[in-house]
Design a protein around this motif. Structure first.
Motif, PDB file in Angstrom:
ATOM      1  N   ASP A  34       0.825  -1.213   0.000  1.00 41.18           N
ATOM      2  CA  ASP A  34       0.000   0.000   0.000  1.00 41.18           C
ATOM      3  C   ASP A  34       0.856   1.260   0.000  1.00 41.18           C
ATOM      4  OD1 ASP A  34      -2.363  -1.422  -0.058  1.00 41.18           O
ATOM      5  OD2 ASP A  34      -2.780  -1.193   2.084  1.00 41.18           O
ATOM      6  N   GLU A  35       1.959   1.218   0.747  1.00 43.30           N
ATOM      7  CA  GLU A  35       2.868   2.366   0.799  1.00 43.30           C
ATOM      8  C   GLU A  35       3.406   2.691  -0.597  1.00 43.30           C
ATOM      9  OE1 GLU A  35       7.325   2.963   2.462  1.00 43.30           O
ATOM     10  OE2 GLU A  35       5.901   2.086   3.882  1.00 43.30           O
ATOM     11  N   LEU A  36       3.771   1.668  -1.339  1.00 42.02           N
ATOM     12  CA  LEU A  36       4.272   1.863  -2.704  1.00 42.02           C
ATOM     13  C   LEU A  36       3.181   2.435  -3.606  1.00 42.02           C
ATOM     14  CD1 LEU A  36       6.140   1.487  -5.178  1.00 42.02           C
ATOM     15  CD2 LEU A  36       5.365  -0.900  -5.251  1.00 42.02           C
ATOM     16  N   PHE A  37       2.022   1.807  -3.634  1.00 39.20           N
ATOM     17  CA  PHE A  37       0.974   2.229  -4.560  1.00 39.20           C
ATOM     18  C   PHE A  37       0.403   3.601  -4.196  1.00 39.20           C
ATOM     19  CE2 PHE A  37       0.448  -2.497  -5.393  1.00 39.20           C
ATOM     20  CZ  PHE A  37       1.216  -2.442  -6.541  1.00 39.20           C
ATOM     21  N   LEU A  38       0.377   3.928  -2.918  1.00 40.94           N
ATOM     22  CA  LEU A  38      -0.115   5.246  -2.497  1.00 40.94           C
ATOM     23  C   LEU A  38       0.731   6.359  -3.106  1.00 40.94           C
ATOM     24  CD1 LEU A  38      -2.165   6.730  -0.715  1.00 40.94           C
ATOM     25  CD2 LEU A  38      -0.506   6.587   1.154  1.00 40.94           C
ATOM     26  N   ARG A  39       2.024   6.137  -3.228  1.00 38.33           N
ATOM     27  CA  ARG A  39       2.903   7.149  -3.831  1.00 38.33           C
ATOM     28  C   ARG A  39       2.575   7.389  -5.297  1.00 38.33           C
ATOM     29  NH1 ARG A  39       7.436   4.127  -1.328  1.00 38.33           N
ATOM     30  NH2 ARG A  39       8.050   3.601  -3.440  1.00 38.33           N
ATOM     31  N   HIS A  40       1.851   6.458  -5.915  1.00 39.79           N
ATOM     32  CA  HIS A  40       1.491   6.574  -7.330  1.00 39.79           C
ATOM     33  C   HIS A  40      -0.017   6.698  -7.519  1.00 39.79           C
ATOM     34  CE1 HIS A  40       5.607   5.825  -8.606  1.00 39.79           C
ATOM     35  NE2 HIS A  40       5.654   5.030  -7.563  1.00 39.79           N
ATOM     36  N   LEU A  90      -2.481   4.847  -6.645  1.00 37.87           N
ATOM     37  CA  LEU A  90      -3.099   3.606  -7.112  1.00 37.87           C
ATOM     38  C   LEU A  90      -3.473   2.753  -5.917  1.00 37.87           C
ATOM     39  CD1 LEU A  90      -0.810   2.115  -9.936  1.00 37.87           C
ATOM     40  CD2 LEU A  90      -3.123   2.988 -10.207  1.00 37.87           C
ATOM     41  N   THR A  91      -4.415   1.863  -6.127  1.00 38.93           N
ATOM     42  CA  THR A  91      -4.671   0.795  -5.171  1.00 38.93           C
ATOM     43  C   THR A  91      -4.042  -0.476  -5.731  1.00 38.93           C
ATOM     44  OG1 THR A  91      -6.734   0.079  -6.201  1.00 38.93           O
ATOM     45  CG2 THR A  91      -6.889   1.840  -4.524  1.00 38.93           C
ATOM     46  N   ALA A  92      -3.879  -1.469  -4.882  1.00 39.39           N
ATOM     47  CA  ALA A  92      -3.353  -2.753  -5.349  1.00 39.39           C
ATOM     48  C   ALA A  92      -4.281  -3.351  -6.399  1.00 39.39           C
ATOM     49  CB  ALA A  92      -3.179  -3.709  -4.169  1.00 39.39           C
ATOM     50  N   GLN A  93      -5.573  -3.176  -6.212  1.00 37.25           N
ATOM     51  CA  GLN A  93      -6.560  -3.704  -7.159  1.00 37.25           C
ATOM     52  C   GLN A  93      -6.423  -3.015  -8.524  1.00 37.25           C
ATOM     53  OE1 GLN A  93      -8.175  -6.424  -7.062  1.00 37.25           O
ATOM     54  NE2 GLN A  93     -10.279  -6.097  -6.461  1.00 37.25           N
ATOM     55  N   LEU A 116      -9.549   4.480 -13.315  1.00 41.16           N
ATOM     56  CA  LEU A 116      -8.401   4.328 -14.219  1.00 41.16           C
ATOM     57  C   LEU A 116      -8.615   5.096 -15.517  1.00 41.16           C
ATOM     58  CD1 LEU A 116      -7.647   0.526 -13.684  1.00 41.16           C
ATOM     59  CD2 LEU A 116      -6.330   2.474 -12.806  1.00 41.16           C
ATOM     60  N   GLU A 117      -9.842   5.105 -16.003  1.00 41.58           N
ATOM     61  CA  GLU A 117     -10.153   5.838 -17.232  1.00 41.58           C
ATOM     62  C   GLU A 117     -10.022   7.347 -17.006  1.00 41.58           C
ATOM     63  OE1 GLU A 117     -13.446   5.518 -20.741  1.00 41.58           O
ATOM     64  OE2 GLU A 117     -14.221   5.690 -18.700  1.00 41.58           O
ATOM     65  N   GLN A 118     -10.468   7.844 -15.871  1.00 45.18           N
ATOM     66  CA  GLN A 118     -10.347   9.280 -15.565  1.00 45.18           C
ATOM     67  C   GLN A 118      -8.888   9.728 -15.567  1.00 45.18           C
ATOM     68  OE1 GLN A 118     -12.383   9.581 -11.810  1.00 45.18           O
ATOM     69  NE2 GLN A 118     -14.413   9.458 -12.749  1.00 45.18           N
ATOM     70  N   ARG A 119      -7.997   8.843 -15.203  1.00 49.14           N
ATOM     71  CA  ARG A 119      -6.559   9.161 -15.199  1.00 49.14           C
ATOM     72  C   ARG A 119      -5.907   8.908 -16.553  1.00 49.14           C
ATOM     73  NH1 ARG A 119      -3.511   6.490 -10.379  1.00 49.14           N
ATOM     74  NH2 ARG A 119      -1.843   7.657 -11.369  1.00 49.14           N
ATOM     75  N   GLY A 120      -6.678   8.411 -17.520  1.00 49.47           N
ATOM     76  CA  GLY A 120      -6.136   8.149 -18.849  1.00 49.47           C
ATOM     77  C   GLY A 120      -5.298   6.886 -18.930  1.00 49.47           C
ATOM     78  N   LEU A 121      -5.465   5.982 -17.960  1.00 45.63           N
ATOM     79  CA  LEU A 121      -4.653   4.768 -17.924  1.00 45.63           C
ATOM     80  C   LEU A 121      -5.283   3.613 -18.683  1.00 45.63           C
ATOM     81  CD1 LEU A 121      -3.598   4.995 -14.163  1.00 45.63           C
ATOM     82  CD2 LEU A 121      -2.298   5.746 -16.178  1.00 45.63           C
TER      83      LEU A 121
END
Length: 161
Positions: A36-42, A44-47, A86-91
């Protein structure tokens, strides 16, 4: 004056199954905190990361929304909202099928691919931090035990069987 004992009282469990399950839960919690610490910096959630990873594996093809939901590591009760974010972020991008407008295909975008490329080594480092203290044979034993514990509860069509 009595000396305070530094020993913890023994844990009491109703059964070996309960002890095992609670150990799995506690382990998940400890390992998830690192992730979670890693994904929070980006942001994102793990899901969300898992969805992007699955879509990258299909790239340049797309996946129907429900197929994507079925491939996720953990159940996503609201796959639509996950894809919305994810779509709102253009991913990711959605595509409706011309022959069946009810089917929505999800594809990863160049921005999604770029984000995953940026995360690849960081995720490997995260996994090393989580489980790098275990030997190869310990990891393989753990994989086998977890697969055996999960197998009777997996759906027939699951890619995790």
């Amino acid at each position: 004056m009595p000396v305070a004992s530094s020993r913890r009282p023994p844990r009491r469990f109703d059964s070996p199954q309960q002890e095992c399950y609670l150990n799995l839960w506690r382990t998940y919690d400890r390992l998830r905190m690192i992730e979670d610490e890693l994904f929070l910096r980006h942001d994102l959630t793990a899901q969300q990361y898992n969805a992007l990873r699955l879509l990258r594996a299909e790239h340049p093809a797309a996946l129907p929304t429900l197929v994507l939901a079925g491939k996720l590591v953990s159940h996503a009760p609201d796959i639509t909202r996950l894809v919305d974010r994810l779509e709102q972020r253009g991913l990711v991008a959605r595509r409706r099928m011309a022959d069946n407008r009810r089917v929505v295909q999800i594809a990863i975008t160049d921005a999604g691919l770029a984000l995953l490329k940026q995360l690849d080594q960081l995720v490997r480092d995260c996994h090393q931090k989580q489980l790098g203290h275990l030997s190869h044979s310990q990891l393989q034993s753990l994989i086998d035990l977890l697969r055996n514990a999960r197998q009777p509860h997996e759906l027939e069509e699951s890619s995790w069987r």
